[in-house]
Design a protein around this motif. Sequence first.
Motif, PDB file in Angstrom:
ATOM      1  N   THR A   1       0.818  -1.219   0.000  1.00 46.20           N
ATOM      2  CA  THR A   1       0.000   0.000   0.000  1.00 46.20           C
ATOM      3  C   THR A   1       0.850   1.267   0.000  1.00 46.20           C
ATOM      4  N   TRP A   2       2.075   1.182  -0.459  1.00 40.43           N
ATOM      5  CA  TRP A   2       2.960   2.333  -0.700  1.00 40.43           C
ATOM      6  C   TRP A   2       3.414   3.042   0.578  1.00 40.43           C
ATOM      7  N   LEU A   3       3.336   2.407   1.718  1.00 39.14           N
ATOM      8  CA  LEU A   3       3.756   3.068   2.951  1.00 39.14           C
ATOM      9  C   LEU A   3       5.251   2.975   3.188  1.00 39.14           C
ATOM     10  N   VAL A   4       5.942   2.110   2.452  1.00 40.60           N
ATOM     11  CA  VAL A   4       7.382   1.918   2.636  1.00 40.60           C
ATOM     12  C   VAL A   4       8.178   2.637   1.560  1.00 40.60           C
ATOM     13  N   THR A   5       7.580   2.834   0.397  1.00 36.25           N
ATOM     14  CA  THR A   5       8.300   3.387  -0.748  1.00 36.25           C
ATOM     15  C   THR A   5       8.824   4.786  -0.454  1.00 36.25           C
ATOM     16  N   GLY A   6      10.139   4.961  -0.643  1.00 37.99           N
ATOM     17  CA  GLY A   6      10.764   6.259  -0.450  1.00 37.99           C
ATOM     18  C   GLY A   6      10.900   6.689   0.986  1.00 37.99           C
ATOM     19  N   ARG A   7      10.749   5.774   1.929  1.00 40.12           N
ATOM     20  CA  ARG A   7      10.817   6.114   3.341  1.00 40.12           C
ATOM     21  C   ARG A   7      11.812   5.216   4.055  1.00 40.12           C
ATOM     22  N   HIS A   8      12.239   5.682   5.222  1.00 42.17           N
ATOM     23  CA  HIS A   8      13.122   4.860   6.038  1.00 42.17           C
ATOM     24  C   HIS A   8      12.320   3.677   6.582  1.00 42.17           C
ATOM     25  N   PRO A   9      12.840   2.450   6.485  1.00 43.92           N
ATOM     26  CA  PRO A   9      12.027   1.280   6.851  1.00 43.92           C
ATOM     27  C   PRO A   9      11.836   1.096   8.355  1.00 43.92           C
ATOM     28  N   LEU A  10      12.750   1.584   9.192  1.00 44.37           N
ATOM     29  CA  LEU A  10      12.657   1.286  10.622  1.00 44.37           C
ATOM     30  C   LEU A  10      11.402   1.855  11.286  1.00 44.37           C
ATOM     31  N   PRO A  11      10.957   3.086  10.988  1.00 36.12           N
ATOM     32  CA  PRO A  11       9.685   3.528  11.586  1.00 36.12           C
ATOM     33  C   PRO A  11       8.496   2.665  11.176  1.00 36.12           C
ATOM     34  N   VAL A  12       8.460   2.201   9.942  1.00 38.57           N
ATOM     35  CA  VAL A  12       7.367   1.326   9.502  1.00 38.57           C
ATOM     36  C   VAL A  12       7.424  -0.004  10.239  1.00 38.57           C
ATOM     37  N   ILE A  13       8.629  -0.557  10.386  1.00 40.60           N
ATOM     38  CA  ILE A  13       8.772  -1.835  11.090  1.00 40.60           C
ATOM     39  C   ILE A  13       8.407  -1.681  12.561  1.00 40.60           C
ATOM     40  N   THR A  14       8.776  -0.552  13.166  1.00 40.98           N
ATOM     41  CA  THR A  14       8.421  -0.322  14.566  1.00 40.98           C
ATOM     42  C   THR A  14       6.909  -0.261  14.752  1.00 40.98           C
ATOM     43  N   ALA A  15       6.224   0.455  13.864  1.00 38.15           N
ATOM     44  CA  ALA A  15       4.761   0.535  13.953  1.00 38.15           C
ATOM     45  C   ALA A  15       4.117  -0.829  13.712  1.00 38.15           C
ATOM     46  N   ALA A  16       4.628  -1.589  12.745  1.00 33.61           N
ATOM     47  CA  ALA A  16       4.069  -2.914  12.460  1.00 33.61           C
ATOM     48  C   ALA A  16       4.306  -3.867  13.628  1.00 33.61           C
ATOM     49  N   THR A  17       5.470  -3.799  14.241  1.00 34.60           N
ATOM     50  CA  THR A  17       5.751  -4.654  15.394  1.00 34.60           C
ATOM     51  C   THR A  17       4.830  -4.313  16.558  1.00 34.60           C
ATOM     52  N   PHE A  18       4.576  -3.048  16.770  1.00 33.72           N
ATOM     53  CA  PHE A  18       3.678  -2.626  17.851  1.00 33.72           C
ATOM     54  C   PHE A  18       2.262  -3.153  17.620  1.00 33.72           C
ATOM     55  N   LEU A  19       1.758  -3.045  16.388  1.00 34.65           N
ATOM     56  CA  LEU A  19       0.413  -3.553  16.095  1.00 34.65           C
ATOM     57  C   LEU A  19       0.354  -5.073  16.220  1.00 34.65           C
ATOM     58  N   ALA A  20       1.398  -5.767  15.750  1.00 32.35           N
ATOM     59  CA  ALA A  20       1.424  -7.219  15.878  1.00 32.35           C
ATOM     60  C   ALA A  20       1.430  -7.643  17.341  1.00 32.35           C
TER      61      ALA A  20
END
Length: 420
Positions: free
Chosen positions: A214-233
């Motif tokens: 869903t284009w949330l990773v493209t052109g962005r630093h991956p660690l904030p996305v991974i942190t948010a995904a880990t928190f939701l999981a």
Amino acid sequence: MPGGGRCPDCGSTELVEDSHYSQSQLVCSDCGCVVTEGVLTTTFTDEGNLREVTYSRSTGESEQVSRSQQRGLRRVRDLCRVLQLPSTFEDTAIAYYQQAYQHSGIRAARLQKKEVLVGCCVLITCRQHNWPLTMGTICALLYADMDVFSGTYMQIVKLLGLDVPSLCLADLVKTYCSSFKLFQASPSVPAKYVEDKDKMLSRTLQLVELANETWLVTGRHPLPVITAATFLAWQSLQPSDRLTCSLARFCKLANVDLPYPAASRLQELLAILLRMAEQLAWLQVLKLDKRSVVKHIGDLLQHRHMLVRMAFQDGTAETEDQEKEQQGQRQEQRHGEEEVDSSLDLPKGKRPASPALLLPPCMLKPPKRIRPILPISTVTGDENISDSEIEQYLRTPQEVRDFERAQAASHASTSVPNPP
């Protein structure tokens, strides 16, 4: 000895090599005369003529390793051992460091850049061997600035002409999540917050894949996305006990730094999950919000691909729909008929709301740009036009000819001398 050498005292050719401590000497076996002693480096010609070579003329001086380079090589070895890398990685990183140090720009660089060069060579080696290692990990070990490190990294890759593949997102998730302190009970982590590592990693990978689709990773630093995904999981595995825990407290319990954009990435992920939940019939009646949708993340991820297609559409599909709609409106205006759609019970010119576009967030919400203030023009039209600019205002061939005749007449009048 090869080359026909002779003893300078007795003239014998029986010369043998005798190792005295760490120095090799040529000694005459007949009279015992030491022919050469303490020769550091020789060439074939000098060795044949039995002449010593001074250190300044030898190859040893040109191959001398400076103190700075020796310290850098030791730092490369130490960093590889701290990271427990294979020996082949260490050899490759050392080779890259030596190649980079041959360039004058690197040798004359500041000490801070030379320290960062050590981590760059190790990171390049790990990326080429698909070893999951992040730039942030090396910066933390070297106490290096991230901006200086990234600039030096790109410079070394370009300088040496290396082909460095990007790090696989799944490997990065596994490496980053392994550093979380939530998989074993401890005095700082309550028992209700302890989670199984495999379950949490599996669900985090699914959420990161959803963010990537869903284009949330493209052109962005991956660690904030991974942190948010880990928190939701982590929340979705036991939502009754963990919904009250905030993202900041979660990072504090896990003993990891909270990236600044992680809160924004979390809200974007929750918005995606809400759009997907609207497509499931048994979730439509619950009127979910960003807090309660966490309880149903397992169901949403199970039907992820179908729900994304139903909730979103790409730009190509939207363009095709617009073209079809325009054609339908033209036909409606031509015939002047109003019909009712039997399946939707709506007028033909109207249709239900189409799904949202599946575009990057930067295109859905573009940043506002400050409109530049146009300078106030003070041109009145009465200004004199120079001869070099007047040609820009000539449009027709007749105007060009008139201008040339006027110029010729002007030159002729100025060239005629005044009468006495």
